[in-house]
Design a protein around this motif. Structure first.
Motif, PDB file in Angstrom:
ATOM      1  N   LYS A  20       5.167   9.341   8.827  1.00 29.40           N
ATOM      2  CA  LYS A  20       5.093  10.679   9.391  1.00 29.40           C
ATOM      3  C   LYS A  20       4.099  10.664  10.943  1.00 29.40           C
ATOM      4  CE  LYS A  20       3.898  15.620   9.605  1.00 29.40           C
ATOM      5  NZ  LYS A  20       3.602  16.442   9.187  1.00 29.40           N
ATOM      6  N   THR A  21       4.657  10.434  11.411  1.00 18.82           N
ATOM      7  CA  THR A  21       4.154  11.120  13.482  1.00 18.82           C
ATOM      8  C   THR A  21       3.234  12.199  13.477  1.00 18.82           C
ATOM      9  OG1 THR A  21       5.996   9.564  14.095  1.00 18.82           O
ATOM     10  CG2 THR A  21       4.285  10.442  15.633  1.00 18.82           C
ATOM     11  N   VAL A  22       2.336  11.510  13.527  1.00 19.06           N
ATOM     12  CA  VAL A  22       0.872  12.723  13.484  1.00 19.06           C
ATOM     13  C   VAL A  22       0.645  13.118  15.341  1.00 19.06           C
ATOM     14  CG1 VAL A  22       0.015  12.921  11.706  1.00 19.06           C
ATOM     15  CG2 VAL A  22      -0.468  11.682  13.424  1.00 19.06           C
ATOM     16  N   ARG A  23       0.555  12.394  15.781  1.00 26.82           N
ATOM     17  CA  ARG A  23       0.192  12.929  17.475  1.00 26.82           C
ATOM     18  C   ARG A  23       1.658  11.665  17.975  1.00 26.82           C
ATOM     19  NH1 ARG A  23      -4.408  12.862  14.160  1.00 26.82           N
ATOM     20  NH2 ARG A  23      -4.796  11.255  14.828  1.00 26.82           N
ATOM     21  N   ALA A  24       1.488  11.688  19.153  1.00 20.15           N
ATOM     22  CA  ALA A  24       2.645  10.920  20.316  1.00 20.15           C
ATOM     23  C   ALA A  24       1.876   9.770  19.842  1.00 20.15           C
ATOM     24  CB  ALA A  24       2.475  11.587  21.757  1.00 20.15           C
ATOM     25  N   GLY A  25       2.898   8.844  19.696  1.00 25.08           N
ATOM     26  CA  GLY A  25       1.894   7.466  19.543  1.00 25.08           C
ATOM     27  C   GLY A  25       1.152   6.967  18.049  1.00 25.08           C
ATOM     28  N   THR A  26       0.929   7.938  17.214  1.00 22.61           N
ATOM     29  CA  THR A  26       0.303   7.665  16.281  1.00 22.61           C
ATOM     30  C   THR A  26       0.862   8.130  14.877  1.00 22.61           C
ATOM     31  OG1 THR A  26      -2.215   8.561  17.394  1.00 22.61           O
ATOM     32  CG2 THR A  26      -1.879   8.455  15.220  1.00 22.61           C
ATOM     33  N   THR A  27       1.395   6.841  14.149  1.00 22.16           N
ATOM     34  CA  THR A  27       2.153   7.438  13.372  1.00 22.16           C
ATOM     35  C   THR A  27       1.419   6.624  12.397  1.00 22.16           C
ATOM     36  OG1 THR A  27       4.415   6.561  14.130  1.00 22.16           O
ATOM     37  CG2 THR A  27       4.103   6.704  12.077  1.00 22.16           C
ATOM     38  N   VAL A  28       1.487   7.746  10.965  1.00 24.49           N
ATOM     39  CA  VAL A  28       0.080   7.266   9.492  1.00 24.49           C
ATOM     40  C   VAL A  28       0.427   7.630   8.510  1.00 24.49           C
ATOM     41  CG1 VAL A  28      -1.709   7.438  10.585  1.00 24.49           C
ATOM     42  CG2 VAL A  28      -0.653   9.592   9.906  1.00 24.49           C
ATOM     43  N   TYR A  29       0.224   6.873   7.338  1.00 21.14           N
ATOM     44  CA  TYR A  29       0.911   7.498   5.896  1.00 21.14           C
ATOM     45  C   TYR A  29       0.348   8.544   5.822  1.00 21.14           C
ATOM     46  CZ  TYR A  29       3.963   3.613   4.173  1.00 21.14           C
ATOM     47  OH  TYR A  29       4.947   2.796   3.295  1.00 21.14           O
ATOM     48  N   VAL A  30       0.765   9.898   5.215  1.00 18.14           N
ATOM     49  CA  VAL A  30       0.291  11.788   4.808  1.00 18.14           C
ATOM     50  C   VAL A  30       0.805  11.400   3.403  1.00 18.14           C
ATOM     51  CG1 VAL A  30       0.322  13.263   5.392  1.00 18.14           C
ATOM     52  CG2 VAL A  30       0.939  12.078   7.214  1.00 18.14           C
ATOM     53  N   CYS A  31      -0.460  12.118   3.190  1.00 16.35           N
ATOM     54  CA  CYS A  31      -0.308  12.403   1.805  1.00 16.35           C
ATOM     55  C   CYS A  31       0.914  13.893   1.474  1.00 16.35           C
ATOM     56  CB  CYS A  31      -1.758  13.240   1.062  1.00 16.35           C
ATOM     57  SG  CYS A  31      -1.413  13.724  -0.437  1.00 16.35           S
ATOM     58  N   ASP A  32       1.897  14.185   0.518  1.00 15.55           N
ATOM     59  CA  ASP A  32       2.876  14.700   0.451  1.00 15.55           C
ATOM     60  C   ASP A  32       2.231  16.223   0.364  1.00 15.55           C
ATOM     61  OD1 ASP A  32       5.223  12.614   0.751  1.00 15.55           O
ATOM     62  OD2 ASP A  32       5.163  12.739  -0.812  1.00 15.55           O
ATOM     63  N   ASN A  33       0.511  16.392  -0.691  1.00 17.93           N
ATOM     64  CA  ASN A  33       0.408  17.477  -1.243  1.00 17.93           C
ATOM     65  C   ASN A  33      -0.373  18.139  -0.531  1.00 17.93           C
ATOM     66  OD1 ASN A  33       0.299  19.277  -3.408  1.00 17.93           O
ATOM     67  ND2 ASN A  33      -1.785  18.226  -4.102  1.00 17.93           N
ATOM     68  N   CYS A  34      -1.644  17.457   0.529  1.00 17.68           N
ATOM     69  CA  CYS A  34      -2.587  17.503   0.871  1.00 17.68           C
ATOM     70  C   CYS A  34      -2.513  17.633   2.317  1.00 17.68           C
ATOM     71  CB  CYS A  34      -4.067  17.356   0.858  1.00 17.68           C
ATOM     72  SG  CYS A  34      -4.120  15.939   0.435  1.00 17.68           S
ATOM     73  N   ARG A  63      -3.425  15.177   4.104  1.00 18.88           N
ATOM     74  CA  ARG A  63      -3.929  14.250   4.888  1.00 18.88           C
ATOM     75  C   ARG A  63      -3.450  12.504   5.174  1.00 18.88           C
ATOM     76  NH1 ARG A  63      -9.798  12.915   1.419  1.00 18.88           N
ATOM     77  NH2 ARG A  63     -10.384  14.545   2.963  1.00 18.88           N
ATOM     78  N   GLU A  64      -3.986  12.530   6.646  1.00 20.03           N
ATOM     79  CA  GLU A  64      -3.701  11.238   7.229  1.00 20.03           C
ATOM     80  C   GLU A  64      -4.136  10.221   5.501  1.00 20.03           C
ATOM     81  OE1 GLU A  64      -4.268  10.690  11.199  1.00 20.03           O
ATOM     82  OE2 GLU A  64      -4.208  12.788  11.088  1.00 20.03           O
ATOM     83  N   LEU A  65      -3.601   9.063   5.465  1.00 22.29           N
ATOM     84  CA  LEU A  65      -4.365   8.246   4.288  1.00 22.29           C
ATOM     85  C   LEU A  65      -4.799   6.389   5.574  1.00 22.29           C
ATOM     86  CD1 LEU A  65      -1.952   8.995   1.609  1.00 22.29           C
ATOM     87  CD2 LEU A  65      -4.275  10.263   2.142  1.00 22.29           C
ATOM     88  N   ARG A  66      -3.554   5.868   5.420  1.00 25.03           N
ATOM     89  CA  ARG A  66      -3.595   4.676   6.609  1.00 25.03           C
ATOM     90  C   ARG A  66      -2.412   4.127   7.009  1.00 25.03           C
ATOM     91  NH1 ARG A  66      -0.493   1.345   4.020  1.00 25.03           N
ATOM     92  NH2 ARG A  66       0.734   1.354   2.555  1.00 25.03           N
ATOM     93  N   TRP A  67      -2.501   3.507   8.007  1.00 21.88           N
ATOM     94  CA  TRP A  67      -2.072   3.309   9.125  1.00 21.88           C
ATOM     95  C   TRP A  67      -0.502   1.905   8.195  1.00 21.88           C
ATOM     96  CZ3 TRP A  67      -6.833   2.960  11.143  1.00 21.88           C
ATOM     97  CH2 TRP A  67      -7.116   3.806  12.092  1.00 21.88           C
ATOM     98  N   PRO A  68       0.584   2.571   8.514  1.00 24.59           N
ATOM     99  CA  PRO A  68       1.488   1.193   7.856  1.00 24.59           C
ATOM    100  C   PRO A  68       1.549   0.242   8.320  1.00 24.59           C
ATOM    101  CG  PRO A  68       2.716   2.698   9.852  1.00 24.59           C
ATOM    102  CD  PRO A  68       1.391   3.641   9.441  1.00 24.59           C
ATOM    103  N   SER A  69       2.123  -0.566   7.859  1.00 30.33           N
ATOM    104  CA  SER A  69       1.758  -2.466   7.996  1.00 30.33           C
ATOM    105  C   SER A  69       3.178  -2.469   9.209  1.00 30.33           C
ATOM    106  CB  SER A  69       1.935  -2.941   7.390  1.00 30.33           C
ATOM    107  OG  SER A  69       3.622  -3.215   6.311  1.00 30.33           O
ATOM    108  N   PRO A  70       3.234  -3.836  10.147  1.00 31.67           N
ATOM    109  CA  PRO A  70       4.520  -3.728  10.762  1.00 31.67           C
ATOM    110  C   PRO A  70       5.459  -3.234  10.202  1.00 31.67           C
ATOM    111  CG  PRO A  70       2.516  -5.356  11.769  1.00 31.67           C
ATOM    112  CD  PRO A  70       2.180  -4.550   9.570  1.00 31.67           C
ATOM    113  N   ASP A  71       6.057  -4.158   8.494  1.00 28.27           N
ATOM    114  CA  ASP A  71       7.073  -3.996   8.019  1.00 28.27           C
ATOM    115  C   ASP A  71       7.464  -2.657   7.444  1.00 28.27           C
ATOM    116  OD1 ASP A  71       6.801  -6.924   8.606  1.00 28.27           O
ATOM    117  OD2 ASP A  71       6.271  -7.789   6.698  1.00 28.27           O
ATOM    118  N   GLU A  72       6.114  -1.850   6.795  1.00 27.24           N
ATOM    119  CA  GLU A  72       6.552  -0.417   6.326  1.00 27.24           C
ATOM    120  C   GLU A  72       7.130   0.106   7.845  1.00 27.24           C
ATOM    121  OE1 GLU A  72       3.412  -0.302   2.998  1.00 27.24           O
ATOM    122  OE2 GLU A  72       2.609  -0.164   5.159  1.00 27.24           O
ATOM    123  N   LEU A  73       6.404   0.357   8.522  1.00 25.61           N
ATOM    124  CA  LEU A  73       7.150   0.725   9.909  1.00 25.61           C
ATOM    125  C   LEU A  73       8.126  -0.029  10.301  1.00 25.61           C
ATOM    126  CD1 LEU A  73       5.322   3.263  12.154  1.00 25.61           C
ATOM    127  CD2 LEU A  73       4.255   1.034  13.347  1.00 25.61           C
TER     128      LEU A  73
END
Length: 65
Positions: A33-47, A49-59
């Motif tokens: 999910k993109t949480v702020r302008a220019g910041t894309t991270v993995y986010v928990c579906d339930n709570c 919480r921002e968990l980690r940055w995706p790898s270049p391949d995942e992104l």
């Protein structure tokens, strides 16, 4: 009318409650999910919480969807 200090106190209480919920969460399911302008991270579906940055391949795969 509610005073600003009381509102700020309520915000702090809610933030503490959210933190407790997120700390107890197992983060079993997540999505990118993109949480702020220019910041894309993995986010928990339930709570949410921002968990980690995706790898270049995942992104790259996420952007192709």
């Amino acid at each position: 009318m509610v005073r600003i200090d009381k509102l700020n106190s309520r915000i702090k209480e809610i933030q503490k409650e959210i933190k407790k919920f997120q700390d107890a969460c197992k983060h079993k399911y997540k999505h990118i999910k993109t949480v702020r302008a220019g910041t894309t991270v993995y986010v928990c579906d339930n709570c949410e919480r921002e968990l980690r940055w995706p790898s270049p391949d995942e992104l790259d795969a996420w952007m192709r969807k």
